[in-house]
Design an enzyme around this catalytic site. Structure first.
Site, PDB file in Angstrom:
ATOM      1  N   LYS A  29       0.899  -1.163   0.042  1.00 34.63           N
ATOM      2  CA  LYS A  29       0.000   0.086  -0.299  1.00 34.63           C
ATOM      3  C   LYS A  29       0.889   1.164   0.094  1.00 34.63           C
ATOM      4  CE  LYS A  29      -3.907  -2.378   2.542  1.00 34.63           C
ATOM      5  NZ  LYS A  29      -4.827  -2.323   3.585  1.00 34.63           N
ATOM      6  N   TYR A  69     -12.490  -2.394  -3.216  1.00 31.47           N
ATOM      7  CA  TYR A  69     -12.853  -2.559  -1.763  1.00 31.47           C
ATOM      8  C   TYR A  69     -14.420  -2.599  -1.674  1.00 31.47           C
ATOM      9  CZ  TYR A  69      -8.376  -1.976   0.373  1.00 31.47           C
ATOM     10  OH  TYR A  69      -7.137  -2.466   0.758  1.00 31.47           O
ATOM     11  N   PHE A  77     -15.211   3.332   7.344  1.00 29.80           N
ATOM     12  CA  PHE A  77     -13.906   4.027   7.229  1.00 29.80           C
ATOM     13  C   PHE A  77     -13.638   3.829   5.802  1.00 29.80           C
ATOM     14  CE2 PHE A  77     -13.723  -0.716   8.570  1.00 29.80           C
ATOM     15  CZ  PHE A  77     -13.395  -1.173   7.390  1.00 29.80           C
ATOM     16  N   ARG A 105      -1.671 -14.630   3.543  1.00 31.03           N
ATOM     17  CA  ARG A 105      -2.565 -13.749   4.832  1.00 31.03           C
ATOM     18  C   ARG A 105      -1.559 -14.159   5.950  1.00 31.03           C
ATOM     19  NH1 ARG A 105      -6.789 -10.350   4.189  1.00 31.03           N
ATOM     20  NH2 ARG A 105      -7.534 -10.848   6.316  1.00 31.03           N
ATOM     21  N   THR A 111      -5.541  -8.229  10.235  1.00 31.22           N
ATOM     22  CA  THR A 111      -6.053  -6.860   9.496  1.00 31.22           C
ATOM     23  C   THR A 111      -5.589  -5.902  10.615  1.00 31.22           C
ATOM     24  OG1 THR A 111      -7.930  -7.726   8.590  1.00 31.22           O
ATOM     25  CG2 THR A 111      -8.130  -5.344   8.818  1.00 31.22           C
ATOM     26  N   ARG A 122       2.744  -7.271   8.925  1.00 34.06           N
ATOM     27  CA  ARG A 122       2.017  -6.148   9.986  1.00 34.06           C
ATOM     28  C   ARG A 122       2.441  -6.259  11.436  1.00 34.06           C
ATOM     29  NH1 ARG A 122      -3.881  -7.521   7.106  1.00 34.06           N
ATOM     30  NH2 ARG A 122      -3.860  -6.064   5.384  1.00 34.06           N
ATOM     31  N   ASN A 132      -1.872  -0.105   7.382  1.00 33.89           N
ATOM     32  CA  ASN A 132      -1.388  -1.428   7.670  1.00 33.89           C
ATOM     33  C   ASN A 132      -0.459  -2.004   6.317  1.00 33.89           C
ATOM     34  OD1 ASN A 132      -3.532  -1.999   6.059  1.00 33.89           O
ATOM     35  ND2 ASN A 132      -4.454  -3.406   7.366  1.00 33.89           N
ATOM     36  N   HIS A 135      -1.544  -5.487   1.364  1.00 28.91           N
ATOM     37  CA  HIS A 135      -2.980  -5.982   1.093  1.00 28.91           C
ATOM     38  C   HIS A 135      -2.837  -7.429   0.697  1.00 28.91           C
ATOM     39  CE1 HIS A 135      -6.820  -6.917  -0.283  1.00 28.91           C
ATOM     40  NE2 HIS A 135      -6.582  -7.473  -1.464  1.00 28.91           N
ATOM     41  N   GLU A 146      -9.775  -9.976  -7.558  1.00 30.13           N
ATOM     42  CA  GLU A 146      -8.724  -8.983  -7.535  1.00 30.13           C
ATOM     43  C   GLU A 146      -7.882  -8.966  -8.734  1.00 30.13           C
ATOM     44  OE1 GLU A 146      -7.460  -9.212  -3.431  1.00 30.13           O
ATOM     45  OE2 GLU A 146      -9.535  -8.640  -2.630  1.00 30.13           O
TER      46      GLU A 146
HETATM   47  P1  ADP Z   1      -7.846  -7.073   4.994  1.00 27.50           P
HETATM   48  O1  ADP Z   1      -7.087  -5.987   4.439  1.00 27.50           O
HETATM   49  O2  ADP Z   1      -7.042  -7.670   6.161  1.00 27.50           O
HETATM   50  O3  ADP Z   1      -8.521  -7.824   4.367  1.00 27.50           O
HETATM   51  P2  ADP Z   1     -10.609  -5.780   5.435  1.00 27.50           P
HETATM   52  O4  ADP Z   1     -10.956  -6.386   3.929  1.00 27.50           O
HETATM   53  O5  ADP Z   1     -11.495  -6.133   6.619  1.00 27.50           O
HETATM   54  O6  ADP Z   1      -9.026  -6.289   5.960  1.00 27.50           O
HETATM   55  O7  ADP Z   1     -10.391  -4.139   5.498  1.00 27.50           O
HETATM   56  C1  ADP Z   1      -9.654  -3.650   4.245  1.00 27.50           C
HETATM   57  C2  ADP Z   1      -8.640  -2.574   4.812  1.00 27.50           C
HETATM   58  O8  ADP Z   1      -9.500  -1.440   5.348  1.00 27.50           O
HETATM   59  C3  ADP Z   1      -7.678  -3.010   5.851  1.00 27.50           C
HETATM   60  O9  ADP Z   1      -6.516  -3.548   5.478  1.00 27.50           O
HETATM   61  C4  ADP Z   1      -7.442  -1.616   6.544  1.00 27.50           C
HETATM   62  O10 ADP Z   1      -6.255  -0.819   5.514  1.00 27.50           O
HETATM   63  C5  ADP Z   1      -8.708  -0.949   6.363  1.00 27.50           C
HETATM   64  N1  ADP Z   1      -9.489  -0.980   7.538  1.00 27.50           N
HETATM   65  C6  ADP Z   1     -10.193  -2.033   8.103  1.00 27.50           C
HETATM   66  N2  ADP Z   1     -10.890  -1.903   9.210  1.00 27.50           N
HETATM   67  C7  ADP Z   1     -10.647  -0.576   9.428  1.00 27.50           C
HETATM   68  C8  ADP Z   1     -10.883   0.448  10.577  1.00 27.50           C
HETATM   69  N3  ADP Z   1     -11.462  -0.062  11.622  1.00 27.50           N
HETATM   70  N4  ADP Z   1     -10.452   1.815  10.679  1.00 27.50           N
HETATM   71  C9  ADP Z   1      -9.793   2.211   9.604  1.00 27.50           C
HETATM   72  N5  ADP Z   1      -9.301   1.263   8.421  1.00 27.50           N
HETATM   73  C10 ADP Z   1      -9.802  -0.100   8.426  1.00 27.50           C
END
Ligand code: ADP
Length: 169
Positions: A29, A69, A77, A105, A111, A122, A132, A135, A146
């Site tokens: 990212k 997304y 968010f 993962r 996450t 992470r 974080n 992705h 994706e």
């Molecule tokens: P992942 O990326 O681990 O698959 P998610 O698909 O749930 O997780 O969320 C996508 C991305 O959205 C996360 O990697 C993170 O960058 C962001 N994100 C998730 N939860 C939050 C939150 N509570 N506040 C801010 N950003 C968030």
């Protein structure tokens, strides 16, 4: 040794053992790129034994990120996430290997960085869920979606790694 690769990405070795290959979408990212973590991310996937089959640096548009997304569009968010992801270039990659979606993962961690163990990307390199650094696709289905969203078919390279037979029995 008889060796053949079918159209479905299944490699038949020595007449009997079958290794089912998967692909996953991994992206460093904008914060990971800015913080110099592209090499570290690539290194960990390479050293695990996964095979890089596509990679490019992209300044993603808001529309592209909203599509990426789209399952999160009701989340509070969501708009901040899309702004963050558009705030600089990302390095988009496709990695291939047996079980690469789930193991990818594991290499990333959870996450939330606070739930991520040391030894994960992470867990080792970030603090905040909204920054974080990487992705990774969360299922084989989302990986397919994706990869198709981020890469043209001709950008995915088919090649034989000389390490294959040392990684898989
Ligand atoms: P992942 O990326 O681990 O698959 P998610 O698909 O749930 O997780 O969320 C996508 C991305 O959205 C996360 O990697 C993170 O960058 C962001 N994100 C998730 N939860 C939050 C939150 N509570 N506040 C801010 N950003 C968030």
């Amino acid at each position: 040794t008889l060796q053949a690769v079918s159209n479905h990405g299944v490699r038949f070795n020595h007449f009997f053992s079958v290794v089912a290959m998967e692909q996953t979408f991994i992206a460093v990212k904008p914060d990971g790129v800015q913080r110099g973590l592209v090499g570290e991310t690539v290194r960990r996937f390479e050293q695990k034994g996964f095979k890089l089959v596509a990679m490019k640096m992209v300044q993603a548009s808001s529309a592209h990120l909203e599509e990426h997304y789209k399952d999160l569009k009701e989340k509070p968010f969501f708009s901040g996430l899309c702004t963050y992801m558009a705030s600089g270039p990302v390095v988009a990659m496709v990695w291939e290997g047996s079980g690469v979606v789930a193991m990818g993962r594991m290499l990333l961690g959870e996450t939330k960085p606070q739930d991520s163990l040391p030894g994960t990307l992470r867990g080792d390199f970030c603090i905040n869920v909204g920054r974080n650094i990487v992705h990774g696709s969360d299922s084989v289905e989302s990986a397919k979606r994706e990869i198709a969203l981020w890469f043209k078919r001709e950008e995915i390279v088919t090649w034989k790694s000389c390490t294959h037979d040392w990684l898989y029995e």
